[in-house]
Design an enzyme around this catalytic site. Structure first.
Site, PDB file in Angstrom:
ATOM      1  N   GLY A  16      28.897  33.456  17.456  1.00 54.40           N
ATOM      2  CA  GLY A  16      30.199  34.078  17.666  1.00 54.40           C
ATOM      3  C   GLY A  16      30.310  35.529  17.245  1.00 54.40           C
ATOM      4  O   GLY A  16      31.395  35.991  16.891  1.00 54.40           O
ATOM      5  N   ASN A  18      30.238  38.106  19.146  1.00 50.48           N
ATOM      6  CA  ASN A  18      31.184  38.769  20.071  1.00 50.48           C
ATOM      7  C   ASN A  18      32.620  38.358  19.757  1.00 50.48           C
ATOM      8  O   ASN A  18      33.540  39.164  19.860  1.00 50.48           O
ATOM      9  CB  ASN A  18      30.839  38.424  21.522  1.00 50.48           C
ATOM     10  CG  ASN A  18      29.765  39.331  22.087  1.00 50.48           C
ATOM     11  OD1 ASN A  18      30.011  40.500  22.332  1.00 50.48           O
ATOM     12  ND2 ASN A  18      28.573  38.809  22.250  1.00 50.48           N
ATOM     13  N   ARG A  70      31.736  16.926  33.829  1.00 50.67           N
ATOM     14  CA  ARG A  70      32.263  18.229  33.375  1.00 50.67           C
ATOM     15  C   ARG A  70      33.775  18.283  33.506  1.00 50.67           C
ATOM     16  O   ARG A  70      34.455  18.884  32.656  1.00 50.67           O
ATOM     17  CB  ARG A  70      31.622  19.363  34.183  1.00 50.67           C
ATOM     18  CG  ARG A  70      30.156  19.586  33.826  1.00 50.67           C
ATOM     19  CD  ARG A  70      29.625  20.869  34.425  1.00 50.67           C
ATOM     20  NE  ARG A  70      29.498  20.767  35.890  1.00 50.67           N
ATOM     21  CZ  ARG A  70      29.332  21.846  36.679  1.00 50.67           C
ATOM     22  NH1 ARG A  70      29.337  23.048  36.146  1.00 50.67           N
ATOM     23  NH2 ARG A  70      29.199  21.700  37.978  1.00 50.67           N
ATOM     24  N   MET A  95      28.111  28.193  26.209  1.00 51.49           N
ATOM     25  CA  MET A  95      26.939  27.814  26.982  1.00 51.49           C
ATOM     26  C   MET A  95      27.163  26.626  27.906  1.00 51.49           C
ATOM     27  O   MET A  95      26.245  25.889  28.222  1.00 51.49           O
ATOM     28  CB  MET A  95      25.769  27.529  26.033  1.00 51.49           C
ATOM     29  CG  MET A  95      25.416  28.698  25.141  1.00 51.49           C
ATOM     30  SD  MET A  95      25.210  30.265  26.031  1.00 51.49           S
ATOM     31  CE  MET A  95      23.536  30.088  26.613  1.00 51.49           C
ATOM     32  N   ARG A  96      28.410  26.349  28.309  1.00 50.58           N
ATOM     33  CA  ARG A  96      28.648  25.266  29.265  1.00 50.58           C
ATOM     34  C   ARG A  96      29.036  25.857  30.622  1.00 50.58           C
ATOM     35  O   ARG A  96      29.875  26.753  30.683  1.00 50.58           O
ATOM     36  CB  ARG A  96      29.779  24.336  28.792  1.00 50.58           C
ATOM     37  CG  ARG A  96      29.570  23.722  27.441  1.00 50.58           C
ATOM     38  CD  ARG A  96      28.315  22.909  27.333  1.00 50.58           C
ATOM     39  NE  ARG A  96      28.281  21.742  28.220  1.00 50.58           N
ATOM     40  CZ  ARG A  96      27.204  21.008  28.445  1.00 50.58           C
ATOM     41  NH1 ARG A  96      26.049  21.358  27.901  1.00 50.58           N
ATOM     42  NH2 ARG A  96      27.243  19.959  29.229  1.00 50.58           N
ATOM     43  N   ASN A 112      34.017  37.037  30.878  1.00 46.51           N
ATOM     44  CA  ASN A 112      32.774  36.637  30.200  1.00 46.51           C
ATOM     45  C   ASN A 112      31.934  37.872  29.954  1.00 46.51           C
ATOM     46  O   ASN A 112      32.032  38.866  30.687  1.00 46.51           O
ATOM     47  CB  ASN A 112      31.988  35.651  31.086  1.00 46.51           C
ATOM     48  CG  ASN A 112      30.652  35.255  30.465  1.00 46.51           C
ATOM     49  OD1 ASN A 112      30.592  34.869  29.308  1.00 46.51           O
ATOM     50  ND2 ASN A 112      29.586  35.362  31.245  1.00 46.51           N
ATOM     51  N   HIS A 114      27.967  39.113  29.725  1.00 44.69           N
ATOM     52  CA  HIS A 114      26.618  38.687  30.085  1.00 44.69           C
ATOM     53  C   HIS A 114      25.651  39.797  29.669  1.00 44.69           C
ATOM     54  O   HIS A 114      25.904  40.976  29.962  1.00 44.69           O
ATOM     55  CB  HIS A 114      26.526  38.431  31.598  1.00 44.69           C
ATOM     56  CG  HIS A 114      25.177  38.024  32.060  1.00 44.69           C
ATOM     57  ND1 HIS A 114      24.669  36.769  31.832  1.00 44.69           N
ATOM     58  CD2 HIS A 114      24.213  38.720  32.706  1.00 44.69           C
ATOM     59  CE1 HIS A 114      23.442  36.709  32.329  1.00 44.69           C
ATOM     60  NE2 HIS A 114      23.141  37.870  32.871  1.00 44.69           N
ATOM     61  N   GLU A 148      30.855  30.979  40.696  1.00 45.92           N
ATOM     62  CA  GLU A 148      29.427  31.345  40.752  1.00 45.92           C
ATOM     63  C   GLU A 148      28.962  31.805  39.375  1.00 45.92           C
ATOM     64  O   GLU A 148      29.687  32.520  38.679  1.00 45.92           O
ATOM     65  CB  GLU A 148      29.221  32.505  41.742  1.00 45.92           C
ATOM     66  CG  GLU A 148      29.596  32.168  43.179  1.00 45.92           C
ATOM     67  CD  GLU A 148      28.758  31.017  43.720  1.00 45.92           C
ATOM     68  OE1 GLU A 148      29.365  30.065  44.251  1.00 45.92           O
ATOM     69  OE2 GLU A 148      27.526  31.051  43.557  1.00 45.92           O
ATOM     70  N   ASP A 150      27.617  33.924  36.504  1.00 48.69           N
ATOM     71  CA  ASP A 150      27.432  35.358  36.222  1.00 48.69           C
ATOM     72  C   ASP A 150      27.758  36.217  37.444  1.00 48.69           C
ATOM     73  O   ASP A 150      27.049  37.184  37.749  1.00 48.69           O
ATOM     74  CB  ASP A 150      25.992  35.619  35.741  1.00 48.69           C
ATOM     75  CG  ASP A 150      25.687  34.819  34.479  1.00 48.69           C
ATOM     76  OD1 ASP A 150      24.539  34.383  34.333  1.00 48.69           O
ATOM     77  OD2 ASP A 150      26.620  34.616  33.673  1.00 48.69           O
TER      78      ASP A 150
HETATM   79  C1  GRF Z   1      25.009  37.230  23.479  1.00 47.10           C
HETATM   80  O1  GRF Z   1      23.799  37.812  23.905  1.00 47.10           O
HETATM   81  C2  GRF Z   1      25.966  37.181  24.656  1.00 47.10           C
HETATM   82  O2  GRF Z   1      25.693  38.186  25.602  1.00 47.10           O
HETATM   83  C3  GRF Z   1      25.676  35.860  25.260  1.00 47.10           C
HETATM   84  O3  GRF Z   1      25.506  35.005  24.133  1.00 47.10           O
HETATM   85  C4  GRF Z   1      24.795  35.758  23.130  1.00 47.10           C
HETATM   86  C5  GRF Z   1      25.265  35.381  21.747  1.00 47.10           C
HETATM   87  O4  GRF Z   1      26.562  35.840  21.588  1.00 47.10           O
HETATM   88  N1  GRF Z   1      26.757  35.457  26.108  1.00 47.10           N
HETATM   89  P1  GRF Z   1      27.411  35.592  20.221  1.00 47.10           P
HETATM   90  O5  GRF Z   1      26.666  36.245  19.090  1.00 47.10           O
HETATM   91  O6  GRF Z   1      27.510  34.087  20.017  1.00 47.10           O
HETATM   92  O7  GRF Z   1      28.714  36.250  20.505  1.00 47.10           O
END
Ligand code: GRF
Length: 201
Positions: A16, A18, A70, A95-96, A112, A114, A148, A150
């Site tokens: 986390g 970000n 899902r 990551m889902r 998001n 990327h 889609e 990314d």
């Molecule tokens: C980062 O590289 C982000 O671009 C990708 O997940 C990675 C880890 O992100 N989506 P974080 O440290 O969990 O925010």
């Protein structure tokens, strides 16, 4: 109808970093949005503790009981988002894969980050792939989420020059620093309804 200041949920699966950058920026008085919730699909996500320390409500919706269903997982997520009166979603290391139905329901209200200069290197292992390809430029992209992977309208990009012989993990660390600058900058615009492209170096 969006509330006075949009209430933002940040969806995570891991550390986390970000999310922390987004929450810290939203906690400044001049930010147009409110950090209302951090939601993870994994109870062991390190970002949950960080969110609690920052004073942000957290929730866990474990995807595993739902197996490959899902839609059932997303229905549980949706219920939590509604309970917290969420207006906007930021995916941050989440990551889902999301279904077409969920992305359609949140169209124009979900973004998001990327770790590549989209449309280059969609998917995983972007830093190794950029090095493999001999890219001069690399970086990160914030985009609106569609069905889609990314894909979707690009709202901002930050780029850097790849160093000859650089290792993937070092490049990843440099890009992550860019992510922590780009994502908060884009969210400020997006939360204010401004889709002006953000470009950073
Ligand atoms: C980062 O590289 C982000 O671009 C990708 O997940 C990675 C880890 O992100 N989506 P974080 O440290 O969990 O925010």
């Amino acid at each position: 109808m969006m509330s006075e200041r949009p209430r933002v949920a940040i969806l995570i699966s891991g550390g986390g970093s970000n999310m922390v950058a987004l929450v810290r920026d939203m906690q400044s008085d001049d930010h147009p949005a409110i950090p209302a919730l951090v939601l993870s699909n994994r109870a062991d996500a390190g970002g949950l503790q960080k969110a609690t320390e920052l004073g942000v409500a957290t929730a866990v919706v474990d995807h595993r009981p739902h197996g490959s269903d899902r839609a059932a997982f997303e229905a549980e997520v949706q219920a939590v988002l509604e309970a917290h009166k969420i207006d906007l979603i930021c995916l941050a290391g989440f990551m889902r894969r999301l279904t077409e139905a969920f992305t359609r329901a949140w169209a124009g209200r979900m973004i998001n980050i990327h770790p590549s200069l989209l449309p280059l290197h969609k998917g995983l292992n972007t830093h190794a792939r950029a090095l493999e390809a001999g890219d001069t430029w690399h970086g990160c992209t914030v985009h609106e989420v569609t069905g889609e992977l990314d894909d979707g309208p690009i709202l901002g990009q930050a780029r850097l020059v790849v160093r000859p012989g650089e290792r993937a993990q070092d490049l990843a660390a440099r890009v992550l620093q860019l992510e922590h600058r780009l994502y908060p900058a884009v969210l400020r615009h997006f939360a204010a309804g401004d889709r002006t492209m953000v470009n950073l170096e």
